[in-house]
Design a protein around this motif. Structure first.
Motif, short mmCIF file in Angstrom:
data_model
loop_
_atom_site.label_atom_id
_atom_site.label_comp_id
_atom_site.label_asym_id
_atom_site.label_seq_id
_atom_site.Cartn_x
_atom_site.Cartn_y
_atom_site.Cartn_z
N ILE A 140 2.15 -2.65 -11.96
CA ILE A 140 1.08 -1.74 -11.53
C ILE A 140 0.32 -1.30 -12.77
O ILE A 140 0.91 -0.93 -13.78
CB ILE A 140 1.66 -0.50 -10.81
CG1 ILE A 140 2.40 -0.93 -9.53
CG2 ILE A 140 0.57 0.51 -10.50
CD1 ILE A 140 3.12 0.21 -8.83
N ALA A 147 0.84 -1.20 0.00
CA ALA A 147 0.00 0.00 0.00
C ALA A 147 0.87 1.25 0.00
O ALA A 147 0.58 2.23 -0.72
CB ALA A 147 -0.94 0.00 1.20
N LEU A 207 2.43 1.68 -3.50
CA LEU A 207 1.45 2.17 -4.46
C LEU A 207 1.18 3.66 -4.26
O LEU A 207 1.13 4.43 -5.22
CB LEU A 207 0.16 1.37 -4.33
CG LEU A 207 -0.82 1.44 -5.49
CD1 LEU A 207 -0.20 0.96 -6.78
CD2 LEU A 207 -2.07 0.64 -5.18
N GLU A 208 1.06 4.07 -3.01
CA GLU A 208 0.84 5.48 -2.71
C GLU A 208 2.04 6.34 -3.12
O GLU A 208 1.88 7.43 -3.66
CB GLU A 208 0.53 5.68 -1.23
CG GLU A 208 0.13 7.09 -0.90
CD GLU A 208 -0.33 7.26 0.54
OE1 GLU A 208 -0.03 8.32 1.12
OE2 GLU A 208 -0.96 6.34 1.07
N PHE A 218 -5.95 6.46 -11.69
CA PHE A 218 -6.24 5.25 -10.92
C PHE A 218 -5.00 4.36 -10.95
O PHE A 218 -4.37 4.22 -12.00
CB PHE A 218 -7.39 4.44 -11.54
CG PHE A 218 -8.73 5.10 -11.46
CD1 PHE A 218 -9.58 4.86 -10.39
CD2 PHE A 218 -9.17 5.94 -12.47
CE1 PHE A 218 -10.83 5.45 -10.32
CE2 PHE A 218 -10.42 6.53 -12.43
CZ PHE A 218 -11.25 6.29 -11.34
N LEU A 219 -4.66 3.75 -9.84
CA LEU A 219 -3.55 2.79 -9.78
C LEU A 219 -3.97 1.58 -8.97
O LEU A 219 -4.65 1.73 -7.95
CB LEU A 219 -2.33 3.39 -9.09
CG LEU A 219 -1.60 4.54 -9.77
CD1 LEU A 219 -2.11 5.85 -9.26
CD2 LEU A 219 -0.13 4.43 -9.50
N HIS A 220 -3.58 0.40 -9.43
CA HIS A 220 -3.74 -0.79 -8.60
C HIS A 220 -2.65 -1.79 -8.92
O HIS A 220 -2.14 -1.85 -10.04
CB HIS A 220 -5.14 -1.40 -8.72
CG HIS A 220 -5.42 -2.14 -9.98
ND1 HIS A 220 -5.06 -3.45 -10.17
CD2 HIS A 220 -6.03 -1.75 -11.12
CE1 HIS A 220 -5.44 -3.83 -11.38
NE2 HIS A 220 -6.02 -2.82 -11.97
N LEU A 221 -2.27 -2.56 -7.90
CA LEU A 221 -1.26 -3.60 -8.08
C LEU A 221 -1.83 -4.70 -8.95
O LEU A 221 -2.97 -5.13 -8.75
CB LEU A 221 -0.85 -4.18 -6.73
CG LEU A 221 0.06 -3.31 -5.88
CD1 LEU A 221 0.20 -3.91 -4.49
CD2 LEU A 221 1.42 -3.15 -6.52
N SER A 222 -1.03 -5.17 -9.88
CA SER A 222 -1.44 -6.26 -10.76
C SER A 222 -0.78 -7.57 -10.35
O SER A 222 -1.45 -8.55 -10.05
CB SER A 222 -1.10 -5.90 -12.20
OG SER A 222 -1.38 -6.95 -13.07
N TYR A 274 -6.60 4.60 -5.53
CA TYR A 274 -5.80 3.38 -5.47
C TYR A 274 -6.73 2.17 -5.53
O TYR A 274 -6.93 1.44 -4.56
CB TYR A 274 -4.92 3.38 -4.21
CG TYR A 274 -4.01 4.57 -4.21
CD1 TYR A 274 -2.86 4.57 -4.99
CD2 TYR A 274 -4.31 5.72 -3.49
CE1 TYR A 274 -2.02 5.68 -5.03
CE2 TYR A 274 -3.49 6.83 -3.52
CZ TYR A 274 -2.35 6.80 -4.29
OH TYR A 274 -1.53 7.90 -4.33
N ASP A 275 -7.32 2.00 -6.71
CA ASP A 275 -8.27 0.93 -6.93
C ASP A 275 -8.53 0.83 -8.43
O ASP A 275 -8.10 1.68 -9.20
CB ASP A 275 -9.57 1.23 -6.19
CG ASP A 275 -10.43 -0.01 -5.93
OD1 ASP A 275 -10.05 -1.11 -6.38
OD2 ASP A 275 -11.48 0.14 -5.28
N TYR A 276 -9.27 -0.21 -8.81
CA TYR A 276 -9.68 -0.37 -10.20
C TYR A 276 -10.65 0.77 -10.55
O TYR A 276 -11.45 1.17 -9.72
CB TYR A 276 -10.35 -1.74 -10.38
CG TYR A 276 -10.60 -2.09 -11.81
CD1 TYR A 276 -9.58 -2.62 -12.59
CD2 TYR A 276 -11.84 -1.89 -12.37
CE1 TYR A 276 -9.79 -2.93 -13.91
CE2 TYR A 276 -12.07 -2.21 -13.70
CZ TYR A 276 -11.04 -2.73 -14.46
OH TYR A 276 -11.26 -3.02 -15.78
#
Length: 143
Positions: free
Chosen positions: A71, A4, A7-8, A49-53, A34-36
């Motif tokens: 990401i 987290a 990502l931030e 928008f960002l999210h871990l893949s 920080y989400d889909y």
């Protein structure tokens, strides 16, 4: 650093660099999520928008590993006529590319980063007058 937190940190770096590169394109990024992407929950005209893949680890030595962190980055833009949106979307994606190319460590967040792909969308499901891009970025860092 936690996932987290990572990502931030990436989100803050990209927001600041993209806004600096595209300083003549108003509005600046109005929100980082920080989400889909779910446009039914967000009405701003410029969102990141960002999210871990995926996260993969390779053993380097008995005491270190190489983390490959993928990401997904989505840029959504609206609030203009069709032709202007096309130009602004291209400038938004260009700014993402330059933000990474100008500092491959993303401000010290990782050892090196790459853009693996960028896809462009002329429509965004569920809302009108929006365009978007989807980019996959990969971060490499020794742990």
């Amino acid at each position: 650093m936690t996932f987290a937190g990572l990502l931030e940190a990436v989100g803050k770096y990209l927001e600041n660099k993209i806004n600096a590169i595209n300083q003549n394109d108003k509005p600046e990024i109005q929100k980082v999520v920080y989400d889909y992407p779910d446009m039914t929950m967000h009405s701003e005209n410029k969102i990141l928008f960002l999210h871990l893949s995926d996260v993969e680890y390779d053993t380097l030595t008995t005491e270190s590993h190489l983390a490959r962190i993928k990401i997904m980055v989505y840029g959504v833009i609206g609030g203009s006529d069709e032709a202007t949106l096309q130009e602004r979307l291209a400038a938004y994606a260009d700014a993402l590319y330059l933000a990474i190319e100008q500092d491959l460590s993303l401000g010290g967040v990782c050892d090196v980063s790459f853009i693996r792909s960028i896809r462009f969308y002329t429509d965004v499901e569920g809302v009108q007058n929006r365009k978007a891009f989807e980019a996959q970025i990969e971060l490499l860092t020794e742990t």
